[in-house]
Design a protein around this motif. Sequence first.
Motif, mmCIF file in Angstrom:
data_model
loop_
_atom_site.group_PDB
_atom_site.id
_atom_site.type_symbol
_atom_site.label_atom_id
_atom_site.label_comp_id
_atom_site.label_asym_id
_atom_site.label_seq_id
_atom_site.Cartn_x
_atom_site.Cartn_y
_atom_site.Cartn_z
ATOM 1 N N ILE A 262 0.836 -1.197 0.000
ATOM 2 C CA ILE A 262 0.000 0.000 0.000
ATOM 3 C C ILE A 262 0.875 1.253 0.000
ATOM 4 N N GLY A 263 1.896 1.260 0.873
ATOM 5 C CA GLY A 263 2.799 2.411 0.930
ATOM 6 C C GLY A 263 3.515 2.636 -0.383
ATOM 7 N N ALA A 264 3.989 1.557 -1.018
ATOM 8 C CA ALA A 264 4.671 1.679 -2.300
ATOM 9 C C ALA A 264 3.728 2.226 -3.365
ATOM 10 N N GLY A 265 2.469 1.761 -3.355
ATOM 11 C CA GLY A 265 1.494 2.270 -4.313
ATOM 12 C C GLY A 265 1.248 3.757 -4.148
ATOM 13 N N ILE A 266 1.165 4.208 -2.896
ATOM 14 C CA ILE A 266 0.956 5.633 -2.626
ATOM 15 C C ILE A 266 2.150 6.452 -3.118
ATOM 16 N N VAL A 267 3.356 5.978 -2.829
ATOM 17 C CA VAL A 267 4.568 6.703 -3.242
ATOM 18 C C VAL A 267 4.639 6.812 -4.763
ATOM 19 N N VAL A 268 4.366 5.710 -5.452
ATOM 20 C CA VAL A 268 4.433 5.716 -6.914
ATOM 21 C C VAL A 268 3.372 6.642 -7.500
ATOM 22 N N ALA A 269 2.135 6.552 -6.994
ATOM 23 C CA ALA A 269 1.047 7.378 -7.523
ATOM 24 C C ALA A 269 1.338 8.865 -7.341
ATOM 25 N N THR A 270 1.775 9.250 -6.152
ATOM 26 C CA THR A 270 2.057 10.666 -5.903
ATOM 27 C C THR A 270 3.302 11.122 -6.671
ATOM 28 N N GLY A 271 4.275 10.219 -6.853
ATOM 29 C CA GLY A 271 5.459 10.561 -7.622
ATOM 30 C C GLY A 271 5.131 10.822 -9.075
ATOM 31 N N ILE A 272 4.312 9.956 -9.670
ATOM 32 C CA ILE A 272 3.916 10.148 -11.069
ATOM 33 C C ILE A 272 3.108 11.434 -11.217
ATOM 34 N N PHE A 273 2.195 11.699 -10.269
ATOM 35 C CA PHE A 273 1.428 12.945 -10.314
ATOM 36 C C PHE A 273 2.355 14.157 -10.282
ATOM 37 N N THR A 274 3.362 14.115 -9.396
ATOM 38 C CA THR A 274 4.287 15.240 -9.276
ATOM 39 C C THR A 274 5.090 15.439 -10.555
ATOM 40 N N LEU A 275 5.577 14.339 -11.145
ATOM 41 C CA LEU A 275 6.346 14.442 -12.384
ATOM 42 C C LEU A 275 5.502 15.012 -13.517
ATOM 43 N N LEU A 276 4.266 14.520 -13.664
ATOM 44 C CA LEU A 276 3.387 15.003 -14.733
ATOM 45 C C LEU A 276 2.991 16.451 -14.498
ATOM 46 N N ARG A 277 2.766 16.812 -13.235
ATOM 47 C CA ARG A 277 2.400 18.192 -12.912
ATOM 48 C C ARG A 277 3.553 19.142 -13.231
ATOM 49 N N GLU A 278 4.782 18.748 -12.893
ATOM 50 C CA GLU A 278 5.944 19.578 -13.192
ATOM 51 C C GLU A 278 6.127 19.732 -14.690
ATOM 52 N N GLN A 279 5.887 18.661 -15.447
ATOM 53 C CA GLN A 279 5.995 18.740 -16.901
ATOM 54 C C GLN A 279 4.969 19.725 -17.465
ATOM 55 N N ARG A 280 3.725 19.655 -16.968
ATOM 56 C CA ARG A 280 2.672 20.543 -17.457
ATOM 57 C C ARG A 280 2.999 21.999 -17.147
ATOM 58 N N LEU A 281 3.480 22.271 -15.935
ATOM 59 C CA LEU A 281 3.829 23.644 -15.567
ATOM 60 C C LEU A 281 5.015 24.149 -16.376
ATOM 61 N N SER A 282 5.965 23.250 -16.662
ATOM 62 C CA SER A 282 7.118 23.634 -17.474
ATOM 63 C C SER A 282 6.686 24.021 -18.878
ATOM 64 N N LEU A 283 5.740 23.281 -19.442
ATOM 65 C CA LEU A 283 5.223 23.613 -20.770
ATOM 66 C C LEU A 283 4.518 24.960 -20.762
ATOM 67 N N LYS A 284 3.753 25.238 -19.697
ATOM 68 C CA LYS A 284 3.069 26.526 -19.604
ATOM 69 C C LYS A 284 4.057 27.679 -19.531
ATOM 70 N N ARG A 285 5.151 27.476 -18.775
ATOM 71 C CA ARG A 285 6.147 28.549 -18.649
ATOM 72 C C ARG A 285 6.815 28.840 -19.977
ATOM 73 N N ARG A 286 6.937 27.814 -20.835
ATOM 74 C CA ARG A 286 7.570 28.027 -22.141
ATOM 75 C C ARG A 286 6.601 28.632 -23.138
ATOM 76 N N VAL A 287 5.315 28.306 -23.035
ATOM 77 C CA VAL A 287 4.334 28.763 -24.013
ATOM 78 C C VAL A 287 3.912 30.191 -23.765
ATOM 79 N N VAL A 288 3.693 30.588 -22.517
ATOM 80 C CA VAL A 288 3.194 31.915 -22.201
ATOM 81 C C VAL A 288 4.099 33.041 -22.722
ATOM 82 N N PRO A 289 5.432 32.997 -22.488
ATOM 83 C CA PRO A 289 6.281 34.060 -23.030
ATOM 84 C C PRO A 289 6.207 34.135 -24.544
#
Length: 293
Positions: A262-289
Amino acid sequence: MRGAALMTGAMVTFTINDSFTKTLGDVLPLSQLLCLRGLGVTVCLIIMARVMGQLRFDLSLRDWIIMLLRTAGEIGGAYFFISALFHMPIANVSAIMQVLPLSVSLAGALFMGEALGRRRLLAILVGFGGVMLIVRPGGADFNIFSLYALGAVACVTLRDLIVRKLSRSVPSLMVSLTAAAGVTVSAGFVSLWDDWQPLNAHEAFNLAGATVFVIFGYIFSVAAMRVGEIGFVAPFRYASLLTAMILGVVVFGEFPNSLTLIGAGIVVATGIFTLLREQRLSLKRRVVPDRIR
């Protein structure tokens, strides 16, 4: 897709290296193991860097200092990680190490002023809660080596955070080579106070296996970063956890309990969410300027 396949290959081979390394825990002093394995890795990285034109020593003093600090994190991470690996189930250690994307994001916000929104902060807190389910302080299975695994996370977080300060002109293989050489030299120095043990054919095979697979791990990981988009390939690093669970059962007869899963599943799920969220924000920072211009 090639980048994703290479990242998966890197994580699988690194974890197979961990399995070979774990078999030597009752046979070799840690310093001897790190020194012998490090020699093979260092020689291979020198050849790779030479062939790819990345063997450079004309770097700035600032970049050398940063690489030395990163190497210190690598040395501490190797010591704590392998010490924990010798005394804990391989799946438990691997699951704890999967918190790295979360710890790097949190440390970046605390020490480098990087933006951290409420969603990612919540994901990080939930992820660390998953780690507590794996470690279970005060539980029957808790021991000092659970803290060693967390020490490895701290050292590798330092390693991954400090590398962001490097100049873009510093070759990635040169960074890996410096770290490998640092681990080898420091282990060789410490081994002067240890009694080196002779190796029989089986132990030599396991040491060679660990060396070969960690070399392939470096090759695949470097290739993955060169071929694939980082935001897409990064989540495939969690292949190491699945590999560790399989090897734990097949090779060591270690069956993760329900709380660990259960703990491993939680860590993986939150890790993937964080990685995808950072990617999305990085794309926004490049597109807006671009739109503003």
